[in-house]
Design a protein around this motif. Sequence first.
Motif, PDB file in Angstrom:
ATOM      1  N   LYS A   1       0.807  -1.217   0.000  1.00 41.53           N
ATOM      2  CA  LYS A   1       0.000   0.000   0.000  1.00 41.53           C
ATOM      3  C   LYS A   1       0.841   1.267   0.000  1.00 41.53           C
ATOM      4  O   LYS A   1       0.422   2.288  -0.518  1.00 41.53           O
ATOM      5  N   ARG A   2       1.999   1.198   0.624  1.00 45.18           N
ATOM      6  CA  ARG A   2       2.843   2.393   0.695  1.00 45.18           C
ATOM      7  C   ARG A   2       4.311   1.991   0.565  1.00 45.18           C
ATOM      8  O   ARG A   2       4.680   0.857   0.848  1.00 45.18           O
ATOM      9  N   ASN A   3       5.069   2.949   0.126  1.00 41.27           N
ATOM     10  CA  ASN A   3       6.498   2.722  -0.043  1.00 41.27           C
ATOM     11  C   ASN A   3       7.166   2.794   1.330  1.00 41.27           C
ATOM     12  O   ASN A   3       7.050   3.805   2.015  1.00 41.27           O
ATOM     13  N   THR A   4       7.808   1.724   1.738  1.00 37.18           N
ATOM     14  CA  THR A   4       8.472   1.701   3.041  1.00 37.18           C
ATOM     15  C   THR A   4       9.939   2.077   2.878  1.00 37.18           C
ATOM     16  O   THR A   4      10.522   1.934   1.812  1.00 37.18           O
ATOM     17  N   LYS A   5      10.516   2.551   3.948  1.00 33.52           N
ATOM     18  CA  LYS A   5      11.946   2.874   3.957  1.00 33.52           C
ATOM     19  C   LYS A   5      12.743   1.568   3.871  1.00 33.52           C
ATOM     20  O   LYS A   5      12.230   0.499   4.202  1.00 33.52           O
ATOM     21  N   ALA A   6      14.003   1.684   3.480  1.00 36.30           N
ATOM     22  CA  ALA A   6      14.891   0.518   3.457  1.00 36.30           C
ATOM     23  C   ALA A   6      14.992  -0.046   4.873  1.00 36.30           C
ATOM     24  O   ALA A   6      15.221   0.691   5.835  1.00 36.30           O
TER      25      ALA A   6
ATOM     26  N   ARG B   1      11.609  -1.981  12.292  1.00 37.39           N
ATOM     27  CA  ARG B   1      11.089  -2.692  11.112  1.00 37.39           C
ATOM     28  C   ARG B   1       9.597  -2.968  11.275  1.00 37.39           C
ATOM     29  O   ARG B   1       8.814  -2.761  10.363  1.00 37.39           O
ATOM     30  N   LYS B   2       9.248  -3.471  12.439  1.00 36.32           N
ATOM     31  CA  LYS B   2       7.847  -3.794  12.716  1.00 36.32           C
ATOM     32  C   LYS B   2       6.964  -2.559  12.551  1.00 36.32           C
ATOM     33  O   LYS B   2       5.911  -2.607  11.919  1.00 36.32           O
ATOM     34  N   LYS B   3       7.417  -1.441  13.102  1.00 41.57           N
ATOM     35  CA  LYS B   3       6.670  -0.189  13.019  1.00 41.57           C
ATOM     36  C   LYS B   3       6.581   0.292  11.563  1.00 41.57           C
ATOM     37  O   LYS B   3       5.524   0.732  11.112  1.00 41.57           O
ATOM     38  N   GLU B   4       7.666   0.195  10.825  1.00 40.97           N
ATOM     39  CA  GLU B   4       7.705   0.651   9.429  1.00 40.97           C
ATOM     40  C   GLU B   4       6.778  -0.179   8.535  1.00 40.97           C
ATOM     41  O   GLU B   4       6.170   0.348   7.605  1.00 40.97           O
ATOM     42  N   LEU B   5       6.660  -1.462   8.829  1.00 36.16           N
ATOM     43  CA  LEU B   5       5.857  -2.352   7.992  1.00 36.16           C
ATOM     44  C   LEU B   5       4.385  -2.433   8.399  1.00 36.16           C
ATOM     45  O   LEU B   5       3.576  -2.987   7.654  1.00 36.16           O
ATOM     46  N   LYS B   6       4.040  -1.877   9.560  1.00 32.43           N
ATOM     47  CA  LYS B   6       2.655  -1.952  10.043  1.00 32.43           C
ATOM     48  C   LYS B   6       1.674  -1.477   8.978  1.00 32.43           C
ATOM     49  O   LYS B   6       1.793  -0.388   8.447  1.00 32.43           O
ATOM     50  N   ASP B   7       0.740  -2.350   8.640  1.00 36.53           N
ATOM     51  CA  ASP B   7      -0.318  -2.063   7.668  1.00 36.53           C
ATOM     52  C   ASP B   7       0.184  -1.681   6.275  1.00 36.53           C
ATOM     53  O   ASP B   7      -0.499  -0.960   5.549  1.00 36.53           O
TER      54      ASP B   7
ATOM     55  N   GLY C   1      11.894 -11.041  10.900  1.00 37.59           N
ATOM     56  CA  GLY C   1      10.584 -11.668  10.749  1.00 37.59           C
ATOM     57  C   GLY C   1       9.459 -10.658  10.619  1.00 37.59           C
ATOM     58  O   GLY C   1       8.292 -11.028  10.486  1.00 37.59           O
ATOM     59  N   ALA C   2       9.770  -9.373  10.624  1.00 36.97           N
ATOM     60  CA  ALA C   2       8.733  -8.342  10.558  1.00 36.97           C
ATOM     61  C   ALA C   2       7.942  -8.408   9.255  1.00 36.97           C
ATOM     62  O   ALA C   2       6.718  -8.257   9.262  1.00 36.97           O
ATOM     63  N   THR C   3       8.614  -8.650   8.147  1.00 40.91           N
ATOM     64  CA  THR C   3       7.917  -8.698   6.857  1.00 40.91           C
ATOM     65  C   THR C   3       6.975  -9.890   6.801  1.00 40.91           C
ATOM     66  O   THR C   3       5.797  -9.743   6.428  1.00 40.91           O
TER      67      THR C   3
ATOM     68  N   SER D   1      -1.920  -9.841   7.345  1.00 43.27           N
ATOM     69  CA  SER D   1      -2.814  -9.389   6.273  1.00 43.27           C
ATOM     70  C   SER D   1      -3.525 -10.555   5.607  1.00 43.27           C
ATOM     71  O   SER D   1      -4.720 -10.487   5.323  1.00 43.27           O
ATOM     72  N   LEU D   2      -2.792 -11.627   5.359  1.00 49.42           N
ATOM     73  CA  LEU D   2      -3.387 -12.794   4.700  1.00 49.42           C
ATOM     74  C   LEU D   2      -4.419 -13.477   5.595  1.00 49.42           C
ATOM     75  O   LEU D   2      -5.495 -13.851   5.130  1.00 49.42           O
TER      76      LEU D   2
END
Length: 175
Positions: free
Chosen positions: A107-112, A121-127, A150-152, A159-160
Amino acid sequence: MKELEVFLQMDRREEEGYYVYSLFFYQGAIIDLIRKWKFHGSPYLVEPLSQLLSSFILENDLHVEAFSYIPMHRKKRLIRGFDPMEDLSRDLARRMKKEHHQVLSRKRNTKALYKMKAEERKKELKDCFSPLSGAQNLRLAIVDDIFTSGATTKEAARSLFQAGYEEFYFLIIAK
């Protein structure tokens, strides 16, 4: 291909409702291979990686009916000109004569993520993922390149599961 086999270090990790399988440790020649493939436009590496992954699936008797992947954001895809995970999962599906589906969109472009700690990582990937319909009743193998915290995989799995997907596992090149 034979050069890569010396680095094989299969690992299986059980998470909440799914498994994560990885073929290599992220070190040495494997780091170079993944970087060359992802960042230097080396699509010829898809075939040997696909061959190794299909052998791994067959040797470990992993049931799979369809393949999918962790997608990159459309902006990043435009910059690179390709999505390495999509290319790999598509080739793997072709090689194993299975279906191929895109089951997630970003849905959105995440930072590296590589410089971030696990919580960041967990916070960056949330939703950041949105599930797509069409393959809920198939046992999916979802392809990704590197497992660090394991965040991704956790966010993709969340989501799945919310969308009704029940049977899937992650197939990771290196951890």
